[in-house]
Design a protein around this motif. Structure first.
Motif, mmCIF file in Angstrom:
data_model
loop_
_atom_site.group_PDB
_atom_site.id
_atom_site.type_symbol
_atom_site.label_atom_id
_atom_site.label_comp_id
_atom_site.label_asym_id
_atom_site.label_seq_id
_atom_site.Cartn_x
_atom_site.Cartn_y
_atom_site.Cartn_z
ATOM 1 N N ASN A 189 -4.241 -1.004 -7.159
ATOM 2 C CA ASN A 189 -4.879 0.086 -7.886
ATOM 3 C C ASN A 189 -5.869 0.767 -6.966
ATOM 4 O O ASN A 189 -6.764 0.126 -6.407
ATOM 5 C CB ASN A 189 -5.601 -0.430 -9.131
ATOM 6 C CG ASN A 189 -4.635 -0.891 -10.203
ATOM 7 O OD1 ASN A 189 -3.707 -0.167 -10.543
ATOM 8 N ND2 ASN A 189 -4.849 -2.096 -10.719
ATOM 9 N N HIS A 190 -5.674 2.079 -6.754
ATOM 10 C CA HIS A 190 -6.669 2.840 -6.021
ATOM 11 C C HIS A 190 -7.846 3.114 -6.954
ATOM 12 O O HIS A 190 -7.850 2.721 -8.116
ATOM 13 C CB HIS A 190 -6.058 4.150 -5.497
ATOM 14 C CG HIS A 190 -4.906 3.927 -4.572
ATOM 15 N ND1 HIS A 190 -5.013 3.155 -3.432
ATOM 16 C CD2 HIS A 190 -3.615 4.369 -4.617
ATOM 17 C CE1 HIS A 190 -3.839 3.136 -2.812
ATOM 18 N NE2 HIS A 190 -2.976 3.861 -3.507
ATOM 19 N N ASN A 191 -8.848 3.789 -6.457
ATOM 20 C CA ASN A 191 -10.040 4.072 -7.261
ATOM 21 C C ASN A 191 -9.658 4.872 -8.513
ATOM 22 O O ASN A 191 -9.195 6.015 -8.420
ATOM 23 C CB ASN A 191 -11.064 4.857 -6.438
ATOM 24 C CG ASN A 191 -11.581 4.031 -5.282
ATOM 25 O OD1 ASN A 191 -11.658 2.815 -5.377
ATOM 26 N ND2 ASN A 191 -11.929 4.690 -4.176
ATOM 27 N N GLY A 192 -9.835 4.244 -9.664
ATOM 28 C CA GLY A 192 -9.499 4.925 -10.910
ATOM 29 C C GLY A 192 -8.029 5.269 -10.954
ATOM 30 O O GLY A 192 -7.163 4.439 -10.741
ATOM 31 N N HIS A 193 -7.734 6.545 -11.256
ATOM 32 C CA HIS A 193 -6.356 7.027 -11.315
ATOM 33 C C HIS A 193 -6.016 7.827 -10.057
ATOM 34 O O HIS A 193 -5.079 8.625 -10.062
ATOM 35 C CB HIS A 193 -6.164 7.890 -12.569
ATOM 36 C CG HIS A 193 -6.372 7.133 -13.852
ATOM 37 N ND1 HIS A 193 -5.453 6.215 -14.318
ATOM 38 C CD2 HIS A 193 -7.389 7.154 -14.746
ATOM 39 C CE1 HIS A 193 -5.884 5.707 -15.457
ATOM 40 N NE2 HIS A 193 -7.057 6.252 -15.746
ATOM 41 N N ASP A 194 -6.756 7.635 -9.004
ATOM 42 C CA ASP A 194 -6.529 8.354 -7.757
ATOM 43 C C ASP A 194 -5.178 7.973 -7.179
ATOM 44 O O ASP A 194 -4.819 6.797 -7.094
ATOM 45 C CB ASP A 194 -7.646 8.028 -6.757
ATOM 46 C CG ASP A 194 -7.480 8.794 -5.460
ATOM 47 O OD1 ASP A 194 -6.955 9.925 -5.518
ATOM 48 O OD2 ASP A 194 -7.852 8.256 -4.408
ATOM 49 N N MET A 195 -4.398 8.974 -6.756
ATOM 50 C CA MET A 195 -3.112 8.771 -6.110
ATOM 51 C C MET A 195 -3.142 9.518 -4.788
ATOM 52 O O MET A 195 -2.713 10.676 -4.702
ATOM 53 C CB MET A 195 -1.964 9.259 -7.005
ATOM 54 C CG MET A 195 -1.844 8.489 -8.310
ATOM 55 S SD MET A 195 -0.393 9.003 -9.281
ATOM 56 C CE MET A 195 -0.551 7.917 -10.700
ATOM 57 N N PRO A 196 -3.665 8.902 -3.732
ATOM 58 C CA PRO A 196 -3.911 9.620 -2.481
ATOM 59 C C PRO A 196 -2.653 10.172 -1.819
ATOM 60 O O PRO A 196 -2.687 11.269 -1.253
ATOM 61 C CB PRO A 196 -4.590 8.565 -1.596
ATOM 62 C CG PRO A 196 -4.230 7.249 -2.204
ATOM 63 C CD PRO A 196 -4.104 7.496 -3.662
ATOM 64 N N ASN A 197 -1.546 9.447 -1.878
ATOM 65 C CA ASN A 197 -0.331 9.943 -1.237
ATOM 66 C C ASN A 197 0.241 11.141 -1.983
ATOM 67 O O ASN A 197 0.708 12.105 -1.364
ATOM 68 C CB ASN A 197 0.710 8.816 -1.170
ATOM 69 C CG ASN A 197 0.273 7.684 -0.268
ATOM 70 O OD1 ASN A 197 0.201 7.809 0.942
ATOM 71 N ND2 ASN A 197 -0.053 6.539 -0.875
ATOM 72 N N PHE A 240 5.315 9.543 5.508
ATOM 73 C CA PHE A 240 6.334 8.660 4.910
ATOM 74 C C PHE A 240 5.660 7.385 4.402
ATOM 75 O O PHE A 240 5.775 6.315 4.998
ATOM 76 C CB PHE A 240 7.429 8.351 5.933
ATOM 77 C CG PHE A 240 8.109 9.583 6.448
ATOM 78 C CD1 PHE A 240 9.112 10.190 5.710
ATOM 79 C CD2 PHE A 240 7.713 10.160 7.644
ATOM 80 C CE1 PHE A 240 9.728 11.348 6.169
ATOM 81 C CE2 PHE A 240 8.316 11.314 8.115
ATOM 82 C CZ PHE A 240 9.332 11.915 7.372
ATOM 83 N N PRO A 241 4.967 7.488 3.270
ATOM 84 C CA PRO A 241 4.234 6.323 2.723
ATOM 85 C C PRO A 241 5.172 5.263 2.174
ATOM 86 O O PRO A 241 6.278 5.568 1.703
ATOM 87 C CB PRO A 241 3.384 6.945 1.615
ATOM 88 C CG PRO A 241 4.156 8.160 1.186
ATOM 89 C CD PRO A 241 4.825 8.684 2.426
ATOM 90 N N LEU A 242 4.726 4.021 2.238
ATOM 91 C CA LEU A 242 5.492 2.882 1.743
ATOM 92 C C LEU A 242 4.609 1.972 0.906
ATOM 93 O O LEU A 242 3.384 2.128 0.886
ATOM 94 C CB LEU A 242 6.081 2.076 2.911
ATOM 95 C CG LEU A 242 7.051 2.779 3.855
ATOM 96 C CD1 LEU A 242 7.435 1.839 4.990
ATOM 97 C CD2 LEU A 242 8.284 3.263 3.113
ATOM 98 N N GLN A 243 5.219 0.971 0.292
ATOM 99 C CA GLN A 243 4.467 -0.056 -0.424
ATOM 100 C C GLN A 243 4.081 -1.192 0.516
ATOM 101 O O GLN A 243 3.985 -2.349 0.100
ATOM 102 C CB GLN A 243 5.307 -0.606 -1.581
ATOM 103 C CG GLN A 243 5.675 0.417 -2.628
ATOM 104 C CD GLN A 243 6.526 -0.165 -3.725
ATOM 105 O OE1 GLN A 243 6.034 -0.868 -4.620
ATOM 106 N NE2 GLN A 243 7.819 0.102 -3.672
ATOM 107 N N GLU A 244 3.870 -0.886 1.760
ATOM 108 C CA GLU A 244 3.438 -1.864 2.755
ATOM 109 C C GLU A 244 2.531 -1.167 3.747
ATOM 110 O O GLU A 244 2.596 0.045 3.928
ATOM 111 C CB GLU A 244 4.646 -2.477 3.462
ATOM 112 C CG GLU A 244 5.560 -1.467 4.113
ATOM 113 C CD GLU A 244 6.858 -2.079 4.608
ATOM 114 O OE1 GLU A 244 6.978 -2.217 5.840
ATOM 115 O OE2 GLU A 244 7.731 -2.401 3.782
ATOM 116 N N SER A 245 1.685 -1.928 4.396
ATOM 117 C CA SER A 245 0.694 -1.354 5.297
ATOM 118 C C SER A 245 1.308 -1.046 6.653
ATOM 119 O O SER A 245 2.333 -1.608 7.033
ATOM 120 C CB SER A 245 -0.490 -2.307 5.463
ATOM 121 O OG SER A 245 -0.044 -3.544 5.996
ATOM 122 N N GLY A 246 0.654 -0.150 7.383
ATOM 123 C CA GLY A 246 1.054 0.183 8.746
ATOM 124 C C GLY A 246 -0.124 0.048 9.680
ATOM 125 O O GLY A 246 -1.129 -0.596 9.361
#
Length: 430
Positions: A189-197, A240-246
């Motif tokens: 969960n990012h801050n609140g409902h924030d969706m940065p990507n 190209f965002p993913l559900q894993e870190s880079g």
């Protein structure tokens, strides 16, 4: 050692009889050698067996070719280390005898990220005793598959094939986890409902730390600026965002909620398509058909291929791009790009430094199981030497070889029949 003996002589022998002095010197020297031997033996045991030579992917750096190696989790090839010759022969990838099974495929994964094509292709039963069975490769699983996944049996293979199969198995764990949508990953969960990507792709926020908006990436400032695209390494995680870190720790991982919102946002999807075209151009490729995802060489392909083959950190980028396409609504683009690389590498002989990443990673990013099988078949039929092909079970390879031999025999018979018909026509019509 001579200085060591002289030092001992000065300490223990002052004023003592000659015989005692000599005896003490010899005894002390022996104790010193024994201590050195014990230290060296302990050090060798701690180091373990010598590491295998690193591949081009392992030698690549985060900041491009020639820079320090990437962290192990970001490399494409992880070397195998067996504790002994017996263990290596029975278990070439160094798995413990009671290693846990691979992650189970889940039934409640999101529809857009489920492995596709499972009902269009007849299942081929592959036993775990197959010489090239990999418990993390679900390509050949039957309908009862996940429950029966287990460790591979001991194999007989060449040392080269063992190393190659081990690299594939290490890669298969990562790619399997991606294909089943990271079932064991905790909810973020990012801050609140924030969706940065999503905000970045809507043009509401810049990337970090570069401070570039999505529209600027698609402008002349970046498009065609190959030096910048090659040397800057903090933009690819935003494009190209993913559900894993880079490697960019200021980029944000995708969340499940963000993925759903992204798929419902046409502006974000249109911008993602432009980002894909941007990177294709960087690699010397053009999107031929936006509907099917077909691609072909660009006019400047030779220069761009040379750069791609030289700077192998782009292998990681392409894997990320393929994963992102599958996650954010463009899974039908995956197979055409992989097929393009298969033809360039295995048929035309270009881009040799991408070959291992293509077969270990690019191909297994394709979510559609039927397409993945077709791509593997194409790869096998064009790969030489075939005895070193480790990316599908031996049973499948034997089926494909028999099918190819039968097709070749049939083609020869058809040519002979056409030739005979032609001769007969010539005789009847002199």
């Amino acid at each position: 050692m001579l200085l060591f003996r002289r030092h001992l002589h000065s300490i223990f022998t002052r004023g003592w009889p000659l015989g005692v002095r000599r005896a003490l010197t010899v005894i002390a020297a022996c104790f010193g050698l024994a201590a050195v031997a014990r230290i060296w033996s302990t050090r060798r045991r701690a180091l373990g067996p010598a590491e295998e030579p690193r591949t081009s992917d392992e030698e690549e750096g985060v900041e491009g070719s020639g820079s320090p190696r990437t962290p192990r989790k970001d490399r494409h090839d992880v070397p195998c280390e067996a504790a002994s010759a017996e263990v290596a022969a029975a278990n070439p990838c160094g798995d413990p005898a009671e290693a846990p099974k691979g992650p189970e495929e889940v039934d409640d994964e999101d529809d857009h990220h489920r492995e596709l094509g499972e009902e269009e292709e007849e299942d081929v039963v592959v036993e775990y005793t197959d010489a090239l069975y990999c418990e993390y490769d679900s390509t050949w699983e039957t309908s009862s598959g996940p429950g029966s996944r287990r460790l591979a049996a001991p194999r007989e293979a060449s040392r080269v094939s063992e190393r190659r199969f081990c690299r594939f198995k290490n890669a298969a764990r990562d790619m399997y986890n991606y294909r089943v949508n990271y079932p064991n990953k905790p909810s973020l969960n990012h801050n609140g409902h924030d969706m940065p990507n999503l905000a970045f792709y809507q043009g509401d926020r810049p990337s970090a730390p570069d401070g570039v908006y999505i529209g600027d990436f698609h402008s002349d400032e970046w498009w065609g600026n190959y030096d910048k695209l090659e040397s800057v390494h903090t933009f690819i995680q935003w494009l190209f965002p993913l559900q894993e870190s880079g490697v960019n720790y200021e980029a944000k991982e995708l969340t499940k909620e963000e993925i759903k919102a992204f798929l419902d946002n046409q502006t974000a999807k249109d911008n993602l398509l432009m980002s894909y075209k941007l990177m294709l151009d960087f690699y010397g490729i053009v999107l031929s058909d936006p509907e099917t995802g077909e691609v072909h060489r660009a006019a400047n392909w030779e220069a761009r291929f040379l750069n791609l083959n030289r700077n192998t950190h782009n292998n990681l980028r392409i894997t990320r791009i393929l994963k992102c396409l599958g996650t954010l609504g463009f899974s039908h683009y995956q197979a055409p790009l992989v097929r393009f690389f298969l033809e360039e590498i295995l048929v035309r002989g270009n881009l040799p430094n991408i070959k291992e990443s293509l077969l270990n990673y690019f191909l297994f990013a394709v979510l559609d199981k039927k397409q993945r099988r077709e791509l593997l078949k194409f790869a096998y039929l064009h790969y030489e030497p075939k005895e070193e092909f480790v990316w599908c079970p031996k049973k499948i390879q034997r089926l494909w070889s028999a099918e190819a031999a039968s097709s070749h025999t049939l083609s020869n018979q058809q040519r002979e029949m056409r030739s005979q018909d032609g001769n007969e026509d010539a005789e009847n019509n002199p």
